[in-house]
Design a protein around this motif. Sequence first.
Motif, PDB file in Angstrom:
ATOM      1  N   ALA A  88      48.274  35.382  50.161  1.00  0.00           N
ATOM      2  CA  ALA A  88      49.331  36.290  49.711  1.00  0.00           C
ATOM      3  C   ALA A  88      48.844  37.144  48.541  1.00  0.00           C
ATOM      4  O   ALA A  88      49.112  38.349  48.486  1.00  0.00           O
ATOM      5  CB  ALA A  88      50.578  35.499  49.317  1.00  0.00           C
ATOM      6  N   ALA A  89      48.122  36.532  47.612  1.00  0.00           N
ATOM      7  CA  ALA A  89      47.589  37.282  46.467  1.00  0.00           C
ATOM      8  C   ALA A  89      46.591  38.334  46.929  1.00  0.00           C
ATOM      9  O   ALA A  89      46.565  39.455  46.405  1.00  0.00           O
ATOM     10  CB  ALA A  89      46.940  36.324  45.464  1.00  0.00           C
ATOM     11  N   MET A  90      45.795  38.000  47.934  1.00  0.00           N
ATOM     12  CA  MET A  90      44.830  38.965  48.456  1.00  0.00           C
ATOM     13  C   MET A  90      45.541  40.151  49.118  1.00  0.00           C
ATOM     14  O   MET A  90      45.151  41.300  48.929  1.00  0.00           O
ATOM     15  CB  MET A  90      43.881  38.283  49.443  1.00  0.00           C
ATOM     16  N   ARG A  91      46.578  39.874  49.891  1.00  0.00           N
ATOM     17  CA  ARG A  91      47.328  40.959  50.540  1.00  0.00           C
ATOM     18  C   ARG A  91      48.058  41.805  49.499  1.00  0.00           C
ATOM     19  O   ARG A  91      48.134  43.034  49.626  1.00  0.00           O
ATOM     20  CB  ARG A  91      48.329  40.389  51.544  1.00  0.00           C
ATOM     21  N   LEU A  92      48.594  41.148  48.495  1.00  0.00           N
ATOM     22  CA  LEU A  92      49.279  41.877  47.427  1.00  0.00           C
ATOM     23  C   LEU A  92      48.283  42.760  46.670  1.00  0.00           C
ATOM     24  O   LEU A  92      48.589  43.909  46.334  1.00  0.00           O
ATOM     25  CB  LEU A  92      49.965  40.894  46.484  1.00  0.00           C
ATOM     26  N   ALA A  93      47.080  42.244  46.441  1.00  0.00           N
ATOM     27  CA  ALA A  93      46.040  43.028  45.774  1.00  0.00           C
ATOM     28  C   ALA A  93      45.690  44.270  46.601  1.00  0.00           C
ATOM     29  O   ALA A  93      45.516  45.368  46.055  1.00  0.00           O
ATOM     30  CB  ALA A  93      44.793  42.178  45.546  1.00  0.00           C
ATOM     31  N   LYS A  94      45.615  44.099  47.902  1.00  0.00           N
ATOM     32  CA  LYS A  94      45.314  45.245  48.778  1.00  0.00           C
ATOM     33  C   LYS A  94      46.395  46.315  48.634  1.00  0.00           C
ATOM     34  O   LYS A  94      46.091  47.507  48.516  1.00  0.00           O
ATOM     35  CB  LYS A  94      45.216  44.781  50.228  1.00  0.00           C
ATOM     36  N   GLN A 108      45.585  39.813  40.597  1.00  0.00           N
ATOM     37  CA  GLN A 108      45.949  39.068  41.811  1.00  0.00           C
ATOM     38  C   GLN A 108      44.715  38.401  42.427  1.00  0.00           C
ATOM     39  O   GLN A 108      44.764  37.243  42.849  1.00  0.00           O
ATOM     40  CB  GLN A 108      46.609  39.998  42.839  1.00  0.00           C
ATOM     41  N   LEU A 109      43.609  39.130  42.471  1.00  0.00           N
ATOM     42  CA  LEU A 109      42.387  38.561  43.052  1.00  0.00           C
ATOM     43  C   LEU A 109      41.834  37.430  42.188  1.00  0.00           C
ATOM     44  O   LEU A 109      41.282  36.461  42.712  1.00  0.00           O
ATOM     45  CB  LEU A 109      41.342  39.656  43.266  1.00  0.00           C
ATOM     46  N   ARG A 110      41.974  37.539  40.893  1.00  0.00           N
ATOM     47  CA  ARG A 110      41.517  36.444  40.014  1.00  0.00           C
ATOM     48  C   ARG A 110      42.334  35.177  40.279  1.00  0.00           C
ATOM     49  O   ARG A 110      41.794  34.074  40.298  1.00  0.00           O
ATOM     50  CB  ARG A 110      41.615  36.842  38.546  1.00  0.00           C
ATOM     51  N   GLN A 111      43.640  35.332  40.476  1.00  0.00           N
ATOM     52  CA  GLN A 111      44.473  34.178  40.814  1.00  0.00           C
ATOM     53  C   GLN A 111      44.036  33.589  42.154  1.00  0.00           C
ATOM     54  O   GLN A 111      43.902  32.371  42.290  1.00  0.00           O
ATOM     55  CB  GLN A 111      45.951  34.580  40.892  1.00  0.00           C
ATOM     56  N   ALA A 120      32.952  30.861  51.489  1.00  0.00           N
ATOM     57  CA  ALA A 120      32.985  32.109  52.243  1.00  0.00           C
ATOM     58  C   ALA A 120      34.164  32.978  51.822  1.00  0.00           C
ATOM     59  O   ALA A 120      34.028  34.190  51.638  1.00  0.00           O
ATOM     60  CB  ALA A 120      33.050  31.813  53.739  1.00  0.00           C
ATOM     61  N   ILE A 121      35.321  32.367  51.650  1.00  0.00           N
ATOM     62  CA  ILE A 121      36.498  33.136  51.222  1.00  0.00           C
ATOM     63  C   ILE A 121      36.339  33.567  49.768  1.00  0.00           C
ATOM     64  O   ILE A 121      36.729  34.672  49.387  1.00  0.00           O
ATOM     65  CB  ILE A 121      37.794  32.338  51.442  1.00  0.00           C
ATOM     66  N   HIS A 122      35.717  32.708  48.968  1.00  0.00           N
ATOM     67  CA  HIS A 122      35.445  33.098  47.578  1.00  0.00           C
ATOM     68  C   HIS A 122      34.548  34.332  47.554  1.00  0.00           C
ATOM     69  O   HIS A 122      34.738  35.225  46.726  1.00  0.00           O
ATOM     70  CB  HIS A 122      34.788  31.954  46.801  1.00  0.00           C
ATOM     71  N   GLY A 123      33.584  34.403  48.460  1.00  0.00           N
ATOM     72  CA  GLY A 123      32.712  35.577  48.541  1.00  0.00           C
ATOM     73  C   GLY A 123      33.499  36.843  48.832  1.00  0.00           C
ATOM     74  O   GLY A 123      33.248  37.903  48.234  1.00  0.00           O
ATOM     75  N   ILE A 125      36.690  37.398  48.151  1.00  0.00           N
ATOM     76  CA  ILE A 125      37.491  37.731  46.972  1.00  0.00           C
ATOM     77  C   ILE A 125      36.607  38.326  45.876  1.00  0.00           C
ATOM     78  O   ILE A 125      36.958  39.342  45.260  1.00  0.00           O
ATOM     79  CB  ILE A 125      38.247  36.496  46.453  1.00  0.00           C
ATOM     80  N   ALA A 126      35.458  37.712  45.641  1.00  0.00           N
ATOM     81  CA  ALA A 126      34.569  38.176  44.563  1.00  0.00           C
ATOM     82  C   ALA A 126      34.039  39.582  44.833  1.00  0.00           C
ATOM     83  O   ALA A 126      33.940  40.398  43.913  1.00  0.00           O
ATOM     84  CB  ALA A 126      33.413  37.201  44.379  1.00  0.00           C
ATOM     85  N   THR A 127      33.716  39.887  46.094  1.00  0.00           N
ATOM     86  CA  THR A 127      33.214  41.241  46.392  1.00  0.00           C
ATOM     87  C   THR A 127      34.324  42.274  46.232  1.00  0.00           C
ATOM     88  O   THR A 127      34.077  43.368  45.723  1.00  0.00           O
ATOM     89  CB  THR A 127      32.600  41.315  47.806  1.00  0.00           C
ATOM     90  N   ARG A 128      35.530  41.926  46.638  1.00  0.00           N
ATOM     91  CA  ARG A 128      36.650  42.855  46.429  1.00  0.00           C
ATOM     92  C   ARG A 128      36.906  43.060  44.938  1.00  0.00           C
ATOM     93  O   ARG A 128      37.132  44.179  44.482  1.00  0.00           O
ATOM     94  CB  ARG A 128      37.914  42.319  47.103  1.00  0.00           C
ATOM     95  N   LEU A 129      36.861  41.959  44.206  1.00  0.00           N
ATOM     96  CA  LEU A 129      37.091  42.034  42.766  1.00  0.00           C
ATOM     97  C   LEU A 129      35.996  42.858  42.084  1.00  0.00           C
ATOM     98  O   LEU A 129      36.277  43.661  41.185  1.00  0.00           O
ATOM     99  CB  LEU A 129      37.147  40.618  42.184  1.00  0.00           C
ATOM    100  N   ALA A 130      34.760  42.689  42.529  1.00  0.00           N
ATOM    101  CA  ALA A 130      33.653  43.461  41.950  1.00  0.00           C
ATOM    102  C   ALA A 130      33.855  44.956  42.189  1.00  0.00           C
ATOM    103  O   ALA A 130      33.613  45.782  41.295  1.00  0.00           O
ATOM    104  CB  ALA A 130      32.325  42.999  42.549  1.00  0.00           C
TER     105      ALA A 130
END
Length: 200
Positions: A88-94, A108-111, A120-123, A125-130
């Motif tokens: 949900a946090a990832m979709r909200l971030a998008k 949102q991505l940090r949460q 794999a999912i952390h990867g 999130i981290a690439t989107r956050l970067a």
Amino acid sequence: MDVYTTEEQQVEAIKKWWRDNGKAVVIGAVVGLGVLYGWRYYQAHVTESKEQASQQYVQALSGLDKGETAALENVVKSEDHEGYRALAAMRLAKKLVEQGELAQASEQLRQASAWVKDDAIHGLIATRLARIEAELGNYDTAVTELDSVKAPSWHAKVEEIRGDIMLLKGDKDAARSAYAASLAAAENPTVNMKLNNLSQ
């Protein structure tokens, strides 16, 4: 083992055994049945809870398609099912990125990153956050996020994004090196084009 010669001796031996062990047998049976019932109840509760969280997430996504974010925010704030909270946090971030609210999307991505246990999912999130941090001009923070990715399957993508960030910083040599590392990990025509453009 004693050999009983008459039927009366056998009955008497059974009665004696029941007096000595009967309570333990009954207690053991009751405890065993109680544990079995408790385990089944627990499993049913866990399954029901997961189904409810899934349904809540799906409903929140359908609301997001209509522009409503409140239901998705409620999923993020809920205390149950960190997996759905992270999604949900990832979709909200998008959605926040689409609205140009990059700082909130980053939060949102940090949460989501804190709730995810899968590399794999952390990867992802981290690439989107970067990318978001680079867009905000926080290049060192963006590189730190990329450094946190441990899954080997993300190496090519991480190096490509690192090259993009280095190029934004104006460090063409570091960008060239990162693009070359990305191509060494996996062939990608887009990265190849980026590398060729740096050579000109």
